[in-house]
Design a protein around this motif. Structure first.
Motif, short mmCIF file in Angstrom:
data_model
loop_
_atom_site.label_atom_id
_atom_site.label_comp_id
_atom_site.label_asym_id
_atom_site.label_seq_id
_atom_site.Cartn_x
_atom_site.Cartn_y
_atom_site.Cartn_z
N MET A 78 15.46 -18.90 -50.17
CA MET A 78 14.92 -19.07 -51.53
C MET A 78 14.73 -17.79 -52.40
SD MET A 78 14.69 -22.68 -51.89
CE MET A 78 13.65 -22.94 -53.00
N HIS A 79 15.73 -17.75 -53.30
CA HIS A 79 15.74 -16.69 -54.05
C HIS A 79 15.32 -17.17 -55.43
CE1 HIS A 79 18.16 -14.49 -51.19
NE2 HIS A 79 18.84 -15.56 -51.13
N VAL A 80 13.98 -16.90 -55.90
CA VAL A 80 13.13 -17.45 -56.86
C VAL A 80 12.91 -16.46 -57.79
CG1 VAL A 80 10.95 -18.56 -57.46
CG2 VAL A 80 12.11 -18.93 -55.37
N THR A 81 13.17 -16.84 -59.40
CA THR A 81 13.02 -16.17 -60.77
C THR A 81 12.21 -17.09 -61.59
OG1 THR A 81 15.07 -14.94 -60.15
CG2 THR A 81 14.13 -15.04 -62.36
N CYS A 82 11.18 -16.55 -61.96
CA CYS A 82 10.27 -17.39 -62.90
C CYS A 82 10.06 -16.90 -63.99
CB CYS A 82 9.07 -17.73 -62.39
SG CYS A 82 8.90 -18.88 -60.89
N SER A 83 9.65 -17.46 -65.14
CA SER A 83 9.38 -16.95 -66.53
C SER A 83 8.55 -18.06 -66.96
CB SER A 83 10.89 -16.92 -67.30
OG SER A 83 11.03 -18.13 -67.81
N GLY A 84 7.83 -17.68 -68.23
CA GLY A 84 7.15 -18.63 -68.98
C GLY A 84 7.73 -19.69 -69.63
N SER A 85 7.06 -20.79 -69.87
CA SER A 85 7.86 -22.13 -70.54
C SER A 85 7.78 -21.76 -72.01
CB SER A 85 7.29 -23.20 -70.06
OG SER A 85 5.94 -23.37 -70.26
N GLY A 86 8.55 -22.52 -72.74
CA GLY A 86 8.85 -22.48 -74.11
C GLY A 86 7.93 -23.76 -74.78
N ARG A 87 7.55 -23.62 -75.95
CA ARG A 87 7.11 -25.05 -76.65
C ARG A 87 8.17 -25.60 -77.12
NH1 ARG A 87 1.75 -26.23 -75.64
NH2 ARG A 87 0.61 -24.29 -75.36
N LEU A 88 7.83 -26.86 -77.31
CA LEU A 88 9.04 -27.98 -77.74
C LEU A 88 9.49 -27.57 -79.02
CD1 LEU A 88 7.73 -31.28 -76.04
CD2 LEU A 88 9.55 -29.87 -75.45
N ASN A 89 8.81 -27.04 -79.99
CA ASN A 89 9.28 -26.68 -81.33
C ASN A 89 10.20 -25.59 -81.41
OD1 ASN A 89 7.40 -24.90 -80.84
ND2 ASN A 89 6.16 -25.36 -82.83
N ILE A 90 10.36 -24.95 -80.10
CA ILE A 90 11.29 -23.87 -80.06
C ILE A 90 12.71 -24.35 -79.87
CG2 ILE A 90 12.08 -21.55 -79.05
CD1 ILE A 90 9.07 -21.31 -78.13
N PRO A 91 14.00 -24.09 -80.91
CA PRO A 91 14.87 -24.60 -80.73
C PRO A 91 15.74 -23.99 -79.42
CG PRO A 91 14.94 -23.73 -82.88
CD PRO A 91 13.57 -23.35 -82.07
N PHE A 92 16.49 -24.78 -78.72
CA PHE A 92 17.04 -24.31 -77.59
C PHE A 92 17.83 -23.32 -77.81
CE2 PHE A 92 18.30 -24.88 -73.21
CZ PHE A 92 19.62 -24.80 -73.07
N ARG A 93 18.49 -23.03 -78.91
CA ARG A 93 19.29 -21.83 -78.85
C ARG A 93 18.65 -20.76 -78.90
NH1 ARG A 93 19.23 -23.96 -84.07
NH2 ARG A 93 17.97 -22.52 -85.50
N PHE A 94 17.43 -20.67 -78.88
CA PHE A 94 16.59 -19.39 -78.71
C PHE A 94 16.23 -19.09 -77.13
CE2 PHE A 94 15.81 -20.16 -83.25
CZ PHE A 94 16.60 -19.01 -83.70
N TYR A 95 16.30 -20.05 -76.34
CA TYR A 95 15.81 -20.20 -74.89
C TYR A 95 16.38 -18.66 -74.27
CZ TYR A 95 13.11 -24.04 -74.11
OH TYR A 95 11.92 -24.84 -73.72
N PRO A 96 17.97 -18.48 -74.45
CA PRO A 96 18.43 -17.30 -73.75
C PRO A 96 17.49 -16.08 -73.87
CG PRO A 96 20.18 -18.58 -74.45
CD PRO A 96 18.99 -19.09 -74.96
N GLY A 97 17.30 -15.84 -75.18
CA GLY A 97 16.38 -14.62 -75.53
C GLY A 97 15.06 -14.72 -75.06
N PHE A 98 14.44 -15.84 -75.12
CA PHE A 98 13.04 -16.15 -74.66
C PHE A 98 13.05 -15.60 -73.29
CE2 PHE A 98 10.07 -19.20 -72.71
CZ PHE A 98 8.90 -18.62 -73.17
N LEU A 99 13.95 -15.88 -72.36
CA LEU A 99 13.95 -15.92 -71.08
C LEU A 99 14.06 -14.56 -70.69
CD1 LEU A 99 15.98 -18.75 -69.77
CD2 LEU A 99 13.65 -18.56 -69.47
N LEU A 100 15.04 -13.77 -71.42
CA LEU A 100 15.09 -12.12 -71.19
C LEU A 100 13.76 -11.45 -71.45
CD1 LEU A 100 18.76 -11.68 -72.68
CD2 LEU A 100 18.14 -11.37 -70.29
N VAL A 101 13.14 -11.84 -72.67
CA VAL A 101 11.75 -11.35 -72.93
C VAL A 101 10.73 -11.57 -71.88
CG1 VAL A 101 10.00 -11.09 -74.53
CG2 VAL A 101 12.49 -11.12 -75.36
N GLY A 102 10.68 -12.86 -71.58
CA GLY A 102 9.51 -13.24 -70.66
C GLY A 102 9.84 -13.09 -69.30
#
Length: 376
Positions: free
Chosen positions: A344-368
């Motif tokens: 199992m190769h596991v990568t984790c990040s912080g989750s986002g709030r529901l009011n964050i538009p999904f289009r910002f998820y890639p940037g959020f994941l790269l930062v966190g």
């Protein structure tokens, strides 16, 4: 001539009387007491000068015992000796005592506690019901075990080879098995590398309307003992719990799966699942529930009978799943003869709030993004 024959007969009779001994003979299994072994009296051959008793104890998988008591005609050089042999998942002990008058009862023998202190000697080991064996494991000898030995007992073969130097070796032996119920028939397996605990894990999987339970006993790392929680995508849900112990052939208790809730907690993660693919295409965000406060992405590789299967997954998970990190587990699967290896190769990040538009998820994941990868 007649007087000569009579004299010869008398000499032979006297010789037999002086040189032979009469002993009780018996050979019984699974006796609870030495005194229970009784049998007929036999006249021993002249090469035997004692009545002897042998007590043989075979201990399989460190818990299944077989006792054998045997009495009969013995040679004095075989009397009052103790022989102890140890192989992977098997211990053999034989002790003897003697007396030297007709129909005498040899003193009852008792097993002394085994010295479990490692003595620095490493042996290749194995046992099988076949006529030959290629040892696949190593074990650390203990106490006075300092020589190699090959032992045949009916159809049983035990092999211990003496190794000429002291080598640091993982001497932990764990019960290993796999089942789809909360118990399984195990075999002892020598742990490898940094594996330092015997681990039991229960994994409950829900895919669509189908549920599946997996129960696994195996060697593991202490860091895995805290792995409890859930990880979930839009199509699959996994619930897992683990228990551990740290001595050879110990049995961790059957894990209890954690309580589940459907109450959303305001967090969300990108989600997807795919078989036979190293990456899956992210779908709409998944609303996390309960204590799912992290986003997870994993790649699972399963090796079994020279076949590789792959799964990729993204979704919500709990803190302890991320904290345990990546892992490799190896266990006897289905037939109990072949090992299955799961990485199992596991990568984790912080989750986002529901009011964050999904289009910002890639940037959020790269930062966190935080990578937890401990490949075993």
């Amino acid at each position: 001539m007649r007087q000569f024959l009579i004299g010869a007969f008398i000499i032979c009779a006297l010789t037999a009387t002086v040189c032979s001994i009469k002993c009780m003979s018996c050979n019984n299994y699974y006796l609870s007491s030495f005194q229970n072994c009784t049998g007929p009296t036999v006249e021993c051959d002249r090469k035997y000068d004692s009545c002897g008793t042998s007590y043989f104890l075979k201990l399989e998988l460190y818990e299944k015992k077989q006792h054998t008591y045997e009495t009969g005609c013995w040679q004095s050089e075989d009397c009052n000796k103790t022989l102890r042999m140890t192989a992977l998942g098997l211990q053999l002990t034989r002790i003897s005592s003697c007396c030297n008058t007709d129909n005498c009862t040899p003193p009852e023998t008792f097993f002394e506690p085994q010295n479990s202190t490692k003595n620095g000697v490493l042996c290749l080991t194995g046992f099988t019901d076949e006529k030959s064996i290629v040892p696949k494991y190593a074990m650390a000898c203990t106490g006075e075990e300092t020589i190699g030995y090959i032992y045949w007992y009916i159809t049983l073969v035990v092999i211990l080879f003496f190794y000429l130097s002291c080598i640091s070796v993982n001497s932990l032996v764990c019960p290993v098995c796999y089942s789809v119920i909360d118990s399984c028939v195990y075999r002892p397996v020598q742990c490898e590398g940094e594996e330092n605990v015997c681990l039991t894990e229960s994994i409950w999987t829900r895919s669509g309307n189908k549920n599946k339970l997996e129960f696994i006993r195996r060697c593991g790392k202490a860091a895995e003992c805290s792995r409890v929680g859930t990880y979930r995508s839009n199509t699959k849900k996994f619930v897992i719990n683990t228990t551990c112990c740290d001595s050879s052939m110990c049995h961790p208790p059957v894990p209890t799966l954690p309580n589940q809730t459907s109450a959303e907690n305001g967090m969300a993660c990108p989600t997807c699942f795919a078989d036979n693919a190293r990456q899956c295409i992210l779908d709409d965000p998944l609303n996390c529930v309960g204590n799912e406060n992290r986003c997870i992405r994993y790649l699972k590789e399963e090796f079994f009978e020279n076949k590789l299967t792959i799964q990729s997954f993204s979704g919500c998970t709990t803190e302890s799943i991320c904290g345990s990190g990546s892992s490799t587990k190896k266990f006897l699967y289905l037939t109990k003869r072949n090992f299955k290896t799961v990485k199992m190769h596991v990568t984790c990040s912080g989750s986002g709030r529901l009011n964050i538009p999904f289009r910002f998820y890639p940037g959020f994941l790269l930062v966190g993004l935080r990578i937890i990868k401990f490949l075993l």
